[in-house]
Design a protein around this motif. Structure first.
Motif, PDB file in Angstrom:
ATOM      1  N   VAL A 326       0.825  -1.219   0.000  1.00 23.05           N
ATOM      2  CA  VAL A 326       0.000   0.000   0.000  1.00 23.05           C
ATOM      3  C   VAL A 326       0.856   1.265   0.000  1.00 23.05           C
ATOM      4  N   TYR A 327       1.797   1.375   0.929  1.00 18.65           N
ATOM      5  CA  TYR A 327       2.584   2.607   1.029  1.00 18.65           C
ATOM      6  C   TYR A 327       3.390   2.876  -0.232  1.00 18.65           C
ATOM      7  N   PRO A 328       4.143   1.890  -0.771  1.00 23.76           N
ATOM      8  CA  PRO A 328       4.854   2.147  -2.036  1.00 23.76           C
ATOM      9  C   PRO A 328       3.911   2.528  -3.173  1.00 23.76           C
ATOM     10  N   SER A 329       2.703   1.965  -3.182  1.00 26.76           N
ATOM     11  CA  SER A 329       1.757   2.276  -4.252  1.00 26.76           C
ATOM     12  C   SER A 329       1.339   3.744  -4.215  1.00 26.76           C
ATOM     13  N   PHE A 330       1.099   4.274  -3.029  1.00 28.78           N
ATOM     14  CA  PHE A 330       0.718   5.692  -2.914  1.00 28.78           C
ATOM     15  C   PHE A 330       1.893   6.605  -3.229  1.00 28.78           C
ATOM     16  N   LEU A 331       3.103   6.140  -2.953  1.00 27.00           N
ATOM     17  CA  LEU A 331       4.274   6.912  -3.376  1.00 27.00           C
ATOM     18  C   LEU A 331       4.348   6.983  -4.901  1.00 27.00           C
ATOM     19  N   LEU A 332       4.030   5.867  -5.560  1.00 27.57           N
ATOM     20  CA  LEU A 332       4.048   5.843  -7.028  1.00 27.57           C
ATOM     21  C   LEU A 332       3.002   6.784  -7.613  1.00 27.57           C
ATOM     22  N   LEU A 333       1.842   6.905  -6.939  1.00 32.01           N
ATOM     23  CA  LEU A 333       0.797   7.806  -7.433  1.00 32.01           C
ATOM     24  C   LEU A 333       1.274   9.251  -7.478  1.00 32.01           C
ATOM     25  N   GLY A 334       2.182   9.607  -6.589  1.00 34.93           N
ATOM     26  CA  GLY A 334       2.697  10.977  -6.570  1.00 34.93           C
ATOM     27  C   GLY A 334       3.875  11.194  -7.485  1.00 34.93           C
ATOM     28  N   GLY A 335       4.227  10.181  -8.278  1.00 32.85           N
ATOM     29  CA  GLY A 335       5.410  10.283  -9.121  1.00 32.85           C
ATOM     30  C   GLY A 335       5.202  10.983 -10.446  1.00 32.85           C
ATOM     31  N   GLU A 336       3.962  11.373 -10.752  1.00 37.16           N
ATOM     32  CA  GLU A 336       3.634  12.113 -11.977  1.00 37.16           C
ATOM     33  C   GLU A 336       4.059  11.361 -13.239  1.00 37.16           C
ATOM     34  N   SER A 337       3.958  10.049 -13.195  1.00 36.64           N
ATOM     35  CA  SER A 337       4.256   9.203 -14.354  1.00 36.64           C
ATOM     36  C   SER A 337       3.049   8.332 -14.648  1.00 36.64           C
ATOM     37  N   THR A 338       2.598   8.324 -15.893  1.00 35.15           N
ATOM     38  CA  THR A 338       1.420   7.539 -16.262  1.00 35.15           C
ATOM     39  C   THR A 338       1.632   6.064 -15.968  1.00 35.15           C
ATOM     40  N   GLY A 339       2.787   5.539 -16.363  1.00 35.48           N
ATOM     41  CA  GLY A 339       3.071   4.131 -16.149  1.00 35.48           C
ATOM     42  C   GLY A 339       3.120   3.762 -14.684  1.00 35.48           C
ATOM     43  N   LEU A 340       3.753   4.612 -13.858  1.00 37.63           N
ATOM     44  CA  LEU A 340       3.845   4.335 -12.424  1.00 37.63           C
ATOM     45  C   LEU A 340       2.472   4.412 -11.758  1.00 37.63           C
ATOM     46  N   CYS A 341       1.644   5.346 -12.203  1.00 36.87           N
ATOM     47  CA  CYS A 341       0.287   5.448 -11.646  1.00 36.87           C
ATOM     48  C   CYS A 341      -0.537   4.210 -11.985  1.00 36.87           C
ATOM     49  N   MET A 342      -0.405   3.720 -13.203  1.00 38.52           N
ATOM     50  CA  MET A 342      -1.119   2.505 -13.587  1.00 38.52           C
ATOM     51  C   MET A 342      -0.650   1.320 -12.772  1.00 38.52           C
ATOM     52  N   LEU A 343       0.653   1.232 -12.531  1.00 40.93           N
ATOM     53  CA  LEU A 343       1.194   0.155 -11.702  1.00 40.93           C
ATOM     54  C   LEU A 343       0.664   0.259 -10.279  1.00 40.93           C
ATOM     55  N   ALA A 344       0.608   1.478  -9.746  1.00 40.34           N
ATOM     56  CA  ALA A 344       0.121   1.677  -8.383  1.00 40.34           C
ATOM     57  C   ALA A 344      -1.332   1.225  -8.229  1.00 40.34           C
ATOM     58  N   ILE A 345      -2.174   1.611  -9.179  1.00 42.36           N
ATOM     59  CA  ILE A 345      -3.587   1.230  -9.121  1.00 42.36           C
ATOM     60  C   ILE A 345      -3.729  -0.292  -9.219  1.00 42.36           C
TER      61      ILE A 345
END
Length: 433
Positions: A326-345
Motif C-alpha cells: 500500500v505505502y509504495p503504491s501511494f508513493l508511485l501515485l505521486g510520481g507524476e508518471s502515467t506508467g507508475l500510476c497505472m502500476l500503483a492502481i
C-alpha cells in the motif's frame, strides 16, 4: 452427423441437462448482478461528481466545505445500510430470496430517480438538500439488503465446487458497474463544458442508471427460489446470540476489502484531482483501469480458488500482501508518471479482485442456510458503513488537517491489519449447505 444422446440412467438427456443448467446459471448471474451493479454504479457516479453536487446542493463558504457536505451525504446512505440489512435480510430468510431481491432493486431505482430529477438548491432552496439526502437514504436501505441476498442466491444456485466462482460475480458486477460509471464520467468531463456539466451533465449518469432498474426487476421476478424452507425462520435475537462472535469477526474482516474498494474506486478521482492535482480525465482513466481489473479478475481467480476446499490459505495472501504494497503504491501515485500510476492502481486493486470469491464463500459458509442472508447482510452493511462509507469524508478531513497526501495509505494499512487478525479467528465451514 447427429451427435448421439447420452443417457444418465433416468431417461434424461445429459447434454440437454447440461445446456439447461448453463442457461439457468447465466440467468441467475445476470439477475443477481444487475441489482448489485445498479447499486455500485449509482454510488460510483455520485462519488465521481461529488464536487459538482456539493456546489449545487450544499452551497458553503468554501469549496472544501461544499465537498465535505457532499461527501457527508454520500456517507449518510451508509448509516441506513444496517437497517436495510436487518429488514431485508429477514425478508430473505423468512419469505425467500426472490421477494427480497425485487424489493432491493425497487428501492434503489426510486432513490436513483430522486437524485436524478431533484431541482438544485438555487431553484427550491433547502428542499433540494432534503430530497437528495432522502434519495441517498433509500439507496442505503436497498444496498444494506442487496449484497447479502444476491450473494446467498448465487451460492445456493450453484454446486458446492463452484461456490467461489458463483459469488465472485458480485465483485465482477461491481467492477463492471464502476467501469461504466468511470467511462461515463470520462466522456462527460471530456466533451462537456463546465457550465454544461453543472447545468445538466451531472444528471446524465443517474438517468442512465434508471434504465437498469425495470429490467433487473423483471428478470428477478422469473427466477427459481433457492430457499423454500422458510416456515420456521430463526428469530433475529437468536442469530445475534448464537452468531455474535462470527458477526463481529466478519465485520472486522470486511475492513480491508471495503476500504480498498471505496478508496481506490470511489474516492480516487477526488483524491487525484483535489490532492495530487491530476486532470480529471486522467483520474477517471485510472479508476477505469481499477474497475476493469475488478470486473475481469474475480471470476478467473475464483475458478482457481474452487479447486481447494478451504478458503483461508488463499485469503491469507490476498489480505496480507497489501501490508507491504500500500505505502509504495501511494508513493508511485505521486510520481507524476502515467506508467507508475497505472502500476500503483494495479497493486492496490489486485488483492481485492483475487480474494472476492473465496472471501464471500468463507463468510456465508459460517452460517446455516436459515441465517445466511441475515448474517452476511449484517456483516457487509456494518463493515461497509464503519470502514467504507466514511472513508472519503474522513481521509479528506485528515489530509486537510495534516497536509500529508499519504494519509490514505496509513488508513488502508490499518484496515488491512485488522482484517488479517479477524481472518485468523473467523470460523471456517467449507462446503456447508
Amino acid at each position: 452427423m447427429r451427435t448421439p444422446l447420452v443417457s444418465n440412467g433416468l431417461g434424461v438427456d445429459t447434454a440437454s441437462s447440461v445446456a439447461s443448467e448453463s442457461r439457468m446459471m447465466r440467468r441467475v448471474v445476470i439477475a443477481s448482478s444487475l441489482g448489485n451493479a445498479l447499486e455500485i454504479y449509482d454510488f460510483t457516479v455520485y462519488s465521481f461528481f461529488a464536487v459538482i453536487i456539493g456546489k449545487l446542493f450544499f452551497p458553503g463558504e468554501s469549496a472544501i466545505a461544499s465537498l465535505l457536505m457532499s461527501l457527508a451525504t454520500f456517507a449518510v446512505g451508509f448509516l441506513m445500510r444496517p437497517l436495510g440489512a436487518v429488514l431485508i435480510g429477514r425478508v430473505a430468510d423468512r419469505r425467500g430470496r426472490k421477494t427480497a431481491l425485487s424489493l432491493t432493486i425497487g428501492l434503489m431505482t426510486v432513490g436513483t430517480g430522486i437524485i436524478a430529477f431533484t431541482p438544485t438548491y438555487p431553484s427550491i432552496g433547502i428542499a433540494a438538500t432534503f430530497l437528495l439526502v432522502f434519495g441517498r437514504l433509500l439507496q442505503g436501505i436497498s444496498a444494506g439488503g442487496e449484497v447479502g441476498t444476491a450473494s446467498a442466491f448465487l451460492m445456493e444456485s450453484g454446486r458446492t465446487d463452484t461456490r467461489c466462482f458463483m459469488v465472485s460475480w458480485q465483485g465482477a458486477s461491481q467492477g463492471a458497474a464502476a467501469l461504466v460509471g468511470a467511462l461515463t464520467g470520462l466522456v462527460l468531463t471530456s466533451t462537456l463544458s463546465d457550465e454544461a456539466l453543472h447545468s445538466w451533465g451531472w444528471r446524465v449518469p443517474f438517468i442512465i442508471g434508471l434504465l437498469i432498474g425495470p429490467v433487473g426487476w423483471y428478470i428477478r421476478q422469473h427466477l427459481d427460489e433457492t430457499h423454500t424452507d422458510s416456515h420456521n425462520p430463526t428469530p433475529l435475537s437468536e442469530v445475534l446470540r448464537t452468531q455474535g462472535r462470527t458477526l463481529l469477526l466478519g465485520i472486522a474482516l470486511m475492513a480491508s476489502s471495503t476500504v480498498s474498494m471505496y478508496m481506490v474506486v470511489f474516492y480516487m478521482p477526488t483524491y487525484l484531482v483535489q490532492t495530487l492535482h491530476y486532470p480529471s480525465t486522467f483520474a477517471f482513466a485510472l479508476v477505469g483501469l481499477a474497475s476493469a481489473l475488478l470486473a475481469v479478475v474475480p471470476p478467473l481467480s475464483a475458478r482457481y480458488a474452487d479447486r481447494f476446499a478451504r478458503r483461508k490459505p488463499l485469503l491469507y495472501w490476498t489480505v496480507g500482501l497489501p501490508l507491504v504494497m500500500v505505502y509504495p503504491s501511494f508513493l508511485l501515485l505521486g510520481g507524476e508518471s502515467t506508467g507508475l500510476c497505472m502500476l500503483a492502481i494495479t497493486l492496490l486493486i489486485m488483492p481485492l479482485a483475487v480474494g472476492i470469491g473465496p472471501s464471500l464463500a468463507l463468510m456465508m459458509e459460517a452460517f446455516p442456510r436459515a441465517q445466511r442472508v441475515t448474517g452476511l447482510s449484517i456483516i457487509y452493511s456494518f463493515g461497509v458503513t464503519l470502514f467504507g462509507g466514511f472513508s472519503p469524508l474522513l481521509v479528506t478531513w485528515l489530509i486537510g488537517v495534516t497536509g500529508n497526501p499519504l494519509t490514505p495509505a496509513f488508513y488502508l494499512i490499518a484496515a488491512v491489519a485488522l482484517s488479517l487478525f479477524a481472518l485468523r479467528l473467523y470460523p471456517e465451514h467449507p462446503g456447508r449447505a
